[in-house]
Every structure is written in C-alpha cells, then in structure tokens.
Design a protein around this motif. Structure first.
Motif, PDB file in Angstrom:
ATOM      1  N   LEU A  35      13.131   0.780 -49.268  1.00  0.00           N
ATOM      2  CA  LEU A  35      13.046  -0.236 -48.253  1.00  0.00           C
ATOM      3  C   LEU A  35      11.902  -0.023 -47.375  1.00  0.00           C
ATOM      4  N   THR A  36      11.546  -1.167 -46.505  1.00  0.00           N
ATOM      5  CA  THR A  36      10.573  -0.947 -45.583  1.00  0.00           C
ATOM      6  C   THR A  36      11.028  -0.342 -44.655  1.00  0.00           C
ATOM      7  N   ASP A  37      10.221   0.219 -43.554  1.00  0.00           N
ATOM      8  CA  ASP A  37      10.751   0.922 -42.168  1.00  0.00           C
ATOM      9  C   ASP A  37      11.805  -0.128 -41.549  1.00  0.00           C
ATOM     10  N   GLY A  38      11.566  -1.352 -41.619  1.00  0.00           N
ATOM     11  CA  GLY A  38      12.347  -2.342 -40.719  1.00  0.00           C
ATOM     12  C   GLY A  38      13.762  -2.268 -41.391  1.00  0.00           C
ATOM     13  N   SER A  39      13.762  -2.529 -42.829  1.00  0.00           N
ATOM     14  CA  SER A  39      14.989  -2.648 -43.293  1.00  0.00           C
ATOM     15  C   SER A  39      15.850  -1.381 -43.325  1.00  0.00           C
ATOM     16  N   ALA A  40      15.271  -0.119 -43.652  1.00  0.00           N
ATOM     17  CA  ALA A  40      15.869   0.934 -43.183  1.00  0.00           C
ATOM     18  C   ALA A  40      16.541   1.483 -41.868  1.00  0.00           C
ATOM     19  N   ASP A  41      15.810   0.866 -40.898  1.00  0.00           N
ATOM     20  CA  ASP A  41      16.162   0.785 -39.576  1.00  0.00           C
ATOM     21  C   ASP A  41      17.677   0.100 -39.278  1.00  0.00           C
ATOM     22  N   SER A  42      17.380  -0.954 -39.820  1.00  0.00           N
ATOM     23  CA  SER A  42      18.621  -1.823 -39.909  1.00  0.00           C
ATOM     24  C   SER A  42      19.953  -1.157 -40.738  1.00  0.00           C
ATOM     25  N   TYR A  43      19.678  -0.674 -41.674  1.00  0.00           N
ATOM     26  CA  TYR A  43      20.655   0.434 -42.527  1.00  0.00           C
ATOM     27  C   TYR A  43      21.072   1.390 -41.551  1.00  0.00           C
ATOM     28  N   HIS A  44      20.448   1.988 -40.950  1.00  0.00           N
ATOM     29  CA  HIS A  44      20.594   2.908 -40.022  1.00  0.00           C
ATOM     30  C   HIS A  44      21.501   2.599 -38.951  1.00  0.00           C
ATOM     31  N   TYR A  45      21.154   1.386 -38.126  1.00  0.00           N
ATOM     32  CA  TYR A  45      21.944   0.973 -37.068  1.00  0.00           C
ATOM     33  C   TYR A  45      23.336   0.707 -37.564  1.00  0.00           C
ATOM     34  N   ARG A  46      23.550  -0.321 -38.875  1.00  0.00           N
ATOM     35  CA  ARG A  46      24.762  -0.766 -39.108  1.00  0.00           C
ATOM     36  C   ARG A  46      25.540   0.228 -39.631  1.00  0.00           C
ATOM     37  N   LEU A  47      25.200   1.433 -40.412  1.00  0.00           N
ATOM     38  CA  LEU A  47      25.886   2.370 -40.599  1.00  0.00           C
ATOM     39  C   LEU A  47      26.488   3.136 -39.802  1.00  0.00           C
ATOM     40  N   LYS A  48      25.538   3.444 -38.737  1.00  0.00           N
ATOM     41  CA  LYS A  48      25.862   4.277 -37.387  1.00  0.00           C
ATOM     42  C   LYS A  48      27.078   3.790 -36.779  1.00  0.00           C
ATOM     43  N   LEU A  49      27.145   2.590 -36.719  1.00  0.00           N
ATOM     44  CA  LEU A  49      28.293   2.030 -36.127  1.00  0.00           C
ATOM     45  C   LEU A  49      29.570   2.312 -36.819  1.00  0.00           C
ATOM     46  N   THR A  82      -0.797   3.816 -44.514  1.00  0.00           N
ATOM     47  CA  THR A  82      -1.263   3.623 -43.240  1.00  0.00           C
ATOM     48  C   THR A  82      -0.784   2.626 -42.194  1.00  0.00           C
ATOM     49  N   GLY A  83       0.770   2.710 -42.530  1.00  0.00           N
ATOM     50  CA  GLY A  83       1.188   1.803 -41.363  1.00  0.00           C
ATOM     51  C   GLY A  83       1.518   0.527 -41.561  1.00  0.00           C
ATOM     52  N   THR A  84       1.253  -0.232 -42.570  1.00  0.00           N
ATOM     53  CA  THR A  84       1.376  -1.772 -42.502  1.00  0.00           C
ATOM     54  C   THR A  84       1.777  -2.035 -43.907  1.00  0.00           C
ATOM     55  N   ARG A 127      -5.474  -1.355 -27.895  1.00  0.00           N
ATOM     56  CA  ARG A 127      -5.326  -0.052 -28.756  1.00  0.00           C
ATOM     57  C   ARG A 127      -5.801  -0.029 -30.099  1.00  0.00           C
ATOM     58  N   GLY A 128      -6.251  -1.276 -30.549  1.00  0.00           N
ATOM     59  CA  GLY A 128      -6.555  -1.222 -31.988  1.00  0.00           C
ATOM     60  C   GLY A 128      -5.777  -2.249 -32.677  1.00  0.00           C
ATOM     61  N   ARG A 129      -4.579  -1.716 -33.405  1.00  0.00           N
ATOM     62  CA  ARG A 129      -3.675  -2.555 -34.346  1.00  0.00           C
ATOM     63  C   ARG A 129      -2.553  -2.667 -33.392  1.00  0.00           C
ATOM     64  N   PRO A 130      -2.170  -4.091 -33.063  1.00  0.00           N
ATOM     65  CA  PRO A 130      -1.186  -4.426 -32.080  1.00  0.00           C
ATOM     66  C   PRO A 130       0.135  -3.707 -32.784  1.00  0.00           C
ATOM     67  N   GLY A 131       1.179  -3.333 -31.957  1.00  0.00           N
ATOM     68  CA  GLY A 131       2.508  -3.109 -32.529  1.00  0.00           C
ATOM     69  C   GLY A 131       3.307  -4.338 -32.492  1.00  0.00           C
ATOM     70  N   ARG A 132       4.332  -4.193 -33.055  1.00  0.00           N
ATOM     71  CA  ARG A 132       5.114  -5.199 -33.500  1.00  0.00           C
ATOM     72  C   ARG A 132       5.709  -6.192 -32.408  1.00  0.00           C
ATOM     73  N   ASN A 133       5.925  -5.450 -31.196  1.00  0.00           N
ATOM     74  CA  ASN A 133       6.293  -6.033 -29.951  1.00  0.00           C
ATOM     75  C   ASN A 133       5.349  -6.842 -29.490  1.00  0.00           C
ATOM     76  N   THR A 134       3.940  -6.267 -29.453  1.00  0.00           N
ATOM     77  CA  THR A 134       2.777  -7.063 -28.910  1.00  0.00           C
ATOM     78  C   THR A 134       2.715  -8.319 -29.803  1.00  0.00           C
ATOM     79  N   VAL A 135       2.958  -8.207 -31.044  1.00  0.00           N
ATOM     80  CA  VAL A 135       2.677  -9.547 -32.149  1.00  0.00           C
ATOM     81  C   VAL A 135       3.814 -10.624 -31.594  1.00  0.00           C
ATOM     82  N   ARG A 136       5.101 -10.274 -31.040  1.00  0.00           N
ATOM     83  CA  ARG A 136       5.980 -10.883 -30.693  1.00  0.00           C
ATOM     84  C   ARG A 136       5.506 -11.643 -29.499  1.00  0.00           C
ATOM     85  N   VAL A 137       5.020 -11.136 -28.531  1.00  0.00           N
ATOM     86  CA  VAL A 137       4.695 -11.421 -27.360  1.00  0.00           C
ATOM     87  C   VAL A 137       3.428 -12.476 -27.404  1.00  0.00           C
ATOM     88  N   TRP A 138       2.556 -12.474 -28.271  1.00  0.00           N
ATOM     89  CA  TRP A 138       1.434 -13.280 -28.734  1.00  0.00           C
ATOM     90  C   TRP A 138       2.167 -14.658 -29.320  1.00  0.00           C
TER      91      TRP A 138
END
Length: 341
Positions: free
Chosen positions: A24-38, A183-185, A232-243
């Motif tokens: 899984l990508t990090d985003g998908s793994a985080d989604s699994y984590h949240y759903r199963l934590k509930l 390298t994080g992408t 700071r270099g490469r933008p974070g995901r939230n920064t891209v959303r704001v753009w």
C-alpha cells in the motif's frame, strides 16, 4: 503459549496493516489504520477480548453501529470492505472460523453517489487559465503553472507533488511521473502509475516561464529538485491542497460570486483558502480534467493512460455530466430524425 485465536482485536488489526504496508501507499495504509482503529475501539467497548469471539452477529452489529452514526454510504462501504480484508487475513492464519469473512456485509453504494459530483467546472478552469495566459503579472506564476499541469494531466495530488525538475522535458514537451517511494514520493499505483504525459506547447511555455521566474531553486531533504517548490523545498501534501484552493478561486479572474471583497476576504489567506465555497481541491481538478478530456472527444483509452485510471473507473466515477449535458448528448445528431418534414 498463545496462538492466533488469542489475538486481541487491537493487535490483530495492527498486525494486518503492518503486513499490508509493503503493498500500500502511505495514504492507503493510513486509511486502513483509521478504519480498523474504529473497529478495534468498538470491540474494546463491547468487551471483546480475542478475535476468536467474533461471529456474524457481532460483525452485523458493528455495521449497524457505524451506519447509525450517519456516515456517508461510500464511507460505510469502504470501512466494511477494509474490515472484510482483515477477517480474510484472520481466516488465513487460523484466528477465526473459516467463512467468517463472507458474513461481513459490504453495502452497495447507490449509483447516483458513486460519481464525484464536486469538480472544477470546465468553464471556470478555462477562464482562469485564459486569464493567466493573457496577464503579464501572473503568467508563469506558481498558481498558474500548477493549474496548467494539474488540468492538462489530470494527475493526483501525490503525483504532482512528486514531480522533479528533471521530470519536465521542454524540448519534447512532456512531464514524467515516477514512483520514488524511497525518497518520499510514491505514486498511488506504484510502478504501474509511472508514465510520460504529453503537454501542449502553450503549457510547456508556461512551465518554462515558471522555472525561469517564480520557481524557488530549492532542494528537498533527499537532495532532489522539485518542479513545484515551497520555501522548504518540496511542498507537503497540505501545501499542495492550499495551492489548489487558491489557484481555483473565481476572484482570480473576476468579481467574487459570494459578494466578498478580495482585498480583505479571509478565504484568500493560506489557512482559510479551503473555506471558499468556490475553491477546489486537487481531486476536484482531476475530476474536472478527466471530464473535460471526455467532453473534448479524447479516446477513453488515451485518457485512462494519461491520468492513470482504468476505463471502468472513469466511466463510473469521473465522467460526470449534468442532466442538461446528458440531454444534449442524447439529442446530439438524432433530433432531426424526429422531424415531421
């Protein structure tokens, strides 16, 4: 010595997510984590100490519990689908009775809720792009270049964020999306998401102007040079959303449709951009772009390759037509056949 049937629900879902992380990508793994934590928290509240206690009745009780909290049908579908995956894993390791996963009821999402109705409308997107292309002050700005690339490639947020300077070829005229998890992408579909996407000459010119002017010559923490850079270099995901939110505000090219004065509107700030009723997130740009590709007569298989989505998914989720558009499509070349003459 304890065995798999002695696993607590909390340990079970954490073990399952850890096993899936390589797929899984990090985003998908985080989604699994949240759903199963509930689900794990619900089990604890019910006094369920081991997964061997799970049965069809309890799984149905959990489904009813989540549905009773008023969540969207798509959310319930995704949560129960993830839970089914967990139970299938538990079956495989002998922690629960065989066939229990078939008792996890994954609700069907109504067809009218499967499409992403919120999108960046074609008229708005084209008006913003035409404004920038004819405005010397904003031509080649960060927001302009970002929107040109996002609209013409239909790429996901993570793919846009992961672009490097080297991924843009001005001579041939394309951008290349590359899966670089080390390298994080990462790309959502990993190696299968890698592709070169052709750009029109006018889009290439905009990106060229951005690189020569507005782009910051920064490196990210891995020494890579992002195409779209932040302080700071490469933008974070939230920064891209704001753009994305700021790039799609209608007051960019005309008066505010909500009656606000752009000079003192709080929505134009970095922290409140998402609250503008007319601003759009990266996924809304993607939805609008894919619909635009379809409306312009681009073959579905070509669109699918450009945006890295299957034709079936495009049909179901992204080709969003209004009722008026659907009427025009039905009318098309056939109305003359109904004439009495």
């Amino acid at each position: 010595m304890t065995g798999p049937r002695d696993l607590s629900p909390r340990d079970a879902w954490k073990r399952y997510v850890d096993r899936r992380r390589t797929e899984l990508t990090d985003g998908s793994a985080d989604s699994y984590h949240y759903r199963l934590k509930l689900f794990g928290a619900w089990c604890e509240d019910r006094g369920i100490e081991t997964v061997s206690e799970l049965n069809g009745w309890l799984l149905d009780e959990y489904r009813a519990h989540r549905a009773g909290e008023g969540i969207a049908s798509t959310t319930l579908h995704n949560e129960m689908e993830t839970l089914r995956g967990l139970v299938e894993y538990l079956e495989n390791i002998g922690a629960v009775e065989d066939g229990l996963s078939k008792k996890v009821d994954v609700p069907r999402v109504p067809e009218d809720e499967q499409s992403r109705e919120t999108k960046l409308a074609t008229d708005d997107a084209l008006e913003i792009l035409r404004f920038h292309r004819s405005n010397d002050e904003t031509y080649g700005s960060l927001f302009h270049a970002f929107l040109e690339v996002a609209w013409h490639t239909g790429a996901r947020l993570g793919a846009l964020r992961g672009l490097d300077l080297r991924d843009f070829d001005r001579d041939v005229g394309y951008v290349e999306f590359v899966h670089r998890p080390e390298t994080g992408t990462p790309l959502k579909n990993k190696r299968k998401g890698e592709r070169m996407v052709k750009l029109l000459p006018e889009v290439v010119d905009v990106v060229d102007a951005y690189i020569a002017g507005d782009r910051r010559s920064n490196h990210d923490e891995h020494g890579r040079q992002p195409l779209f850079t932040s302080t700071r270099g490469r933008p974070g995901r939230n920064t891209v959303r704001v753009w994305s939110y700021r790039a799609t505000m209608p007051c960019v090219f005309g008066p505010c449709p909500h009656g606000h004065d752009p000079d003192d509107c709080e929505f134009r700030s970095h922290t409140h951009a998402s609250k503008c009723p007319s601003s759009r997130a990266p996924h809304h740009i993607r939805t609008g772009a894919i619909t635009w590709h379809q409306d312009r007569g681009i073959p579905k298989e070509v669109t699918a390759e450009r945006v890295n989505a299957s034709q079936r998914v495009i049909d179901r989720h992204y080709d969003v037509a209004t009722k008026l558009e659907e009427m025009e499509l039905r009318r098309g070349p056939h109305m003359d056949k109904l004439s009495l003459d």
